[in-house]
Design a protein around this motif. Sequence first.
Motif, mmCIF file in Angstrom:
data_model
loop_
_atom_site.group_PDB
_atom_site.id
_atom_site.type_symbol
_atom_site.label_atom_id
_atom_site.label_comp_id
_atom_site.label_asym_id
_atom_site.label_seq_id
_atom_site.Cartn_x
_atom_site.Cartn_y
_atom_site.Cartn_z
ATOM 1 N N ARG A 11 32.438 41.046 43.725
ATOM 2 C CA ARG A 11 32.873 42.439 43.789
ATOM 3 C C ARG A 11 34.395 42.574 43.779
ATOM 4 N NH1 ARG A 11 28.359 43.493 41.864
ATOM 5 N NH2 ARG A 11 28.608 45.717 42.280
ATOM 6 N N SER A 12 35.050 41.658 43.078
ATOM 7 C CA SER A 12 36.512 41.719 42.962
ATOM 8 C C SER A 12 36.967 42.234 41.611
ATOM 9 C CB SER A 12 37.119 40.335 43.213
ATOM 10 O OG SER A 12 36.665 39.403 42.248
ATOM 11 N N GLY A 13 36.035 42.468 40.681
ATOM 12 C CA GLY A 13 36.380 42.955 39.354
ATOM 13 C C GLY A 13 36.165 41.939 38.252
ATOM 14 N N THR A 14 35.575 40.787 38.582
ATOM 15 C CA THR A 14 35.392 39.741 37.572
ATOM 16 C C THR A 14 34.427 40.157 36.467
ATOM 17 O OG1 THR A 14 33.675 38.671 38.916
ATOM 18 C CG2 THR A 14 35.950 37.877 39.192
ATOM 19 N N THR A 15 33.361 40.857 36.826
ATOM 20 C CA THR A 15 32.399 41.287 35.805
ATOM 21 C C THR A 15 33.002 42.358 34.903
ATOM 22 O OG1 THR A 15 30.537 40.776 37.255
ATOM 23 C CG2 THR A 15 30.097 42.250 35.414
ATOM 24 N N TYR A 16 33.762 43.266 35.478
ATOM 25 C CA TYR A 16 34.458 44.267 34.667
ATOM 26 C C TYR A 16 35.381 43.582 33.671
ATOM 27 C CZ TYR A 16 37.779 47.858 33.287
ATOM 28 O OH TYR A 16 38.580 48.687 32.546
ATOM 29 N N LEU A 17 36.157 42.602 34.142
ATOM 30 C CA LEU A 17 37.078 41.897 33.262
ATOM 31 C C LEU A 17 36.322 41.146 32.163
ATOM 32 C CD1 LEU A 17 39.886 40.997 32.465
ATOM 33 C CD2 LEU A 17 39.767 39.226 34.241
ATOM 34 N N MET A 18 35.224 40.515 32.527
ATOM 35 C CA MET A 18 34.411 39.805 31.545
ATOM 36 C C MET A 18 33.940 40.758 30.446
ATOM 37 S SD MET A 18 30.736 37.875 32.088
ATOM 38 C CE MET A 18 29.890 39.450 32.293
ATOM 39 N N LEU A 99 44.034 24.161 30.878
ATOM 40 C CA LEU A 99 43.005 25.178 31.066
ATOM 41 C C LEU A 99 43.602 26.355 31.845
ATOM 42 C CD1 LEU A 99 39.338 24.269 31.983
ATOM 43 C CD2 LEU A 99 40.307 26.528 32.323
ATOM 44 N N SER A 100 43.532 27.532 31.279
ATOM 45 C CA SER A 100 44.149 28.712 31.892
ATOM 46 C C SER A 100 43.226 29.324 32.940
ATOM 47 C CB SER A 100 44.485 29.760 30.825
ATOM 48 O OG SER A 100 45.411 29.245 29.902
ATOM 49 N N ILE A 101 43.829 29.881 33.980
ATOM 50 C CA ILE A 101 43.066 30.468 35.082
ATOM 51 C C ILE A 101 43.483 31.926 35.273
ATOM 52 C CG2 ILE A 101 42.524 30.349 37.545
ATOM 53 C CD1 ILE A 101 43.187 27.346 37.413
ATOM 54 N N ILE A 102 42.502 32.803 35.278
ATOM 55 C CA ILE A 102 42.711 34.215 35.606
ATOM 56 C C ILE A 102 42.080 34.455 36.967
ATOM 57 C CG2 ILE A 102 42.346 36.608 34.906
ATOM 58 C CD1 ILE A 102 41.792 35.522 32.056
ATOM 59 N N TYR A 103 42.904 34.727 37.946
ATOM 60 C CA TYR A 103 42.414 34.912 39.312
ATOM 61 C C TYR A 103 42.424 36.402 39.666
ATOM 62 C CZ TYR A 103 42.578 34.754 44.429
ATOM 63 O OH TYR A 103 42.352 34.956 45.762
ATOM 64 N N VAL A 104 41.270 36.919 40.102
ATOM 65 C CA VAL A 104 41.130 38.334 40.437
ATOM 66 C C VAL A 104 40.762 38.462 41.913
ATOM 67 C CG1 VAL A 104 39.983 40.501 39.830
ATOM 68 C CG2 VAL A 104 40.304 38.743 38.088
ATOM 69 N N TRP A 105 41.436 39.358 42.603
ATOM 70 C CA TRP A 105 41.145 39.566 44.024
ATOM 71 C C TRP A 105 41.216 41.064 44.326
ATOM 72 C CZ3 TRP A 105 44.807 41.229 47.860
ATOM 73 C CH2 TRP A 105 46.075 41.496 47.339
ATOM 74 N N ARG A 106 40.786 41.439 45.529
ATOM 75 C CA ARG A 106 40.709 42.866 45.868
ATOM 76 C C ARG A 106 41.341 43.131 47.226
ATOM 77 N NH1 ARG A 106 35.274 46.275 44.414
ATOM 78 N NH2 ARG A 106 36.101 48.399 44.646
ATOM 79 N N GLU A 107 42.360 43.969 47.238
ATOM 80 C CA GLU A 107 43.085 44.276 48.464
ATOM 81 C C GLU A 107 42.220 45.063 49.444
ATOM 82 O OE1 GLU A 107 45.800 44.713 51.439
ATOM 83 O OE2 GLU A 107 46.070 43.463 49.664
ATOM 84 N N LEU A 178 43.434 46.117 37.061
ATOM 85 C CA LEU A 178 42.566 46.078 35.882
ATOM 86 C C LEU A 178 42.414 47.443 35.214
ATOM 87 C CD1 LEU A 178 39.649 43.843 37.260
ATOM 88 C CD2 LEU A 178 41.837 43.109 36.282
ATOM 89 N N PHE A 179 42.696 48.506 35.965
ATOM 90 C CA PHE A 179 42.469 49.860 35.460
ATOM 91 C C PHE A 179 43.775 50.593 35.139
ATOM 92 C CE2 PHE A 179 39.136 48.520 38.342
ATOM 93 C CZ PHE A 179 37.999 48.697 37.564
ATOM 94 N N LYS A 180 44.893 49.901 35.237
ATOM 95 C CA LYS A 180 46.184 50.532 34.971
ATOM 96 C C LYS A 180 46.466 50.572 33.468
ATOM 97 C CE LYS A 180 48.325 49.248 39.381
ATOM 98 N NZ LYS A 180 49.367 48.414 40.038
ATOM 99 N N PRO A 181 47.190 51.583 33.006
ATOM 100 C CA PRO A 181 47.568 51.630 31.589
ATOM 101 C C PRO A 181 48.337 50.371 31.191
ATOM 102 C CG PRO A 181 48.058 53.723 32.678
ATOM 103 C CD PRO A 181 47.681 52.753 33.768
#
Length: 238
Positions: A11-18, A99-107, A178-181
């Motif tokens: 629930r940090s936004g990983t599925t949205y990003l995918m 290998l590149s890493i995209i790390y997503v977290w939620r404040e 993830l939702f910013k312009p």
Amino acid sequence: MKRFVILGLPRSGTTYLMSLLNAHPDVICAGEHFNPYAVIDDKEDDSHAAVLGRDKDPVGHMHRFFENAAARGAFSGGFKFMIGHNLKVLQELAADPELSIIYVWRENRLAQVSSLIKAFQSKKWAQTKADAHIQRKIVATPRQISHRWHEYATFDHLIALWLAGLPNPKVTYEYCDLFKPGFEELICGFLEVKHHRRMKSALVKQGSNAIEDRFEDPRPIRYYFNQIGLGSWLETEI
């Protein structure tokens, strides 16, 4: 082909990003290939043969995924990897500096945990159409939420320390980023693909943006978070 992994907690936004990346014609972004219960790609394979074959050789499974993505013509290919999936794969990330890493977290941990509880209760982890489930209220106690948010905050703290020591190309995004312009242009730049106008996620949000409104009885939750100085988590997240 540029290889990447999306790393994060539930629930940090990983599925949205995918889903956003999969809308790009030059990117292949798979699901949770190392989910303990199934190999999740375009489809979910929970057969004994699929899970056992993966777990016997997890690093080989990862390399085969990248090879297949390249064979399908992807300029950039990756998958979601959640904490708790497979230690050998996590170790391989650190051993492969290309290998590149995209790390997503939620404040907002209250938003994160409330979303987790709702998903557990409903078994709806993501959806593309609005329905009555979106407005359904959550039944939860402050103690239940406290347990989870402290656990997730600790995980994210340790992950950030681990990432800081890695030579890999990496980028970190907080959920609201993830939702910013302009975000689509940023992530395309990191993955070395041209931005495409078709990049748009089909997912719908599964709860109110005003986090307090998600709960059937918000009064004890409001009191608890105001008392510990985190009353802002009750407000609108995005």
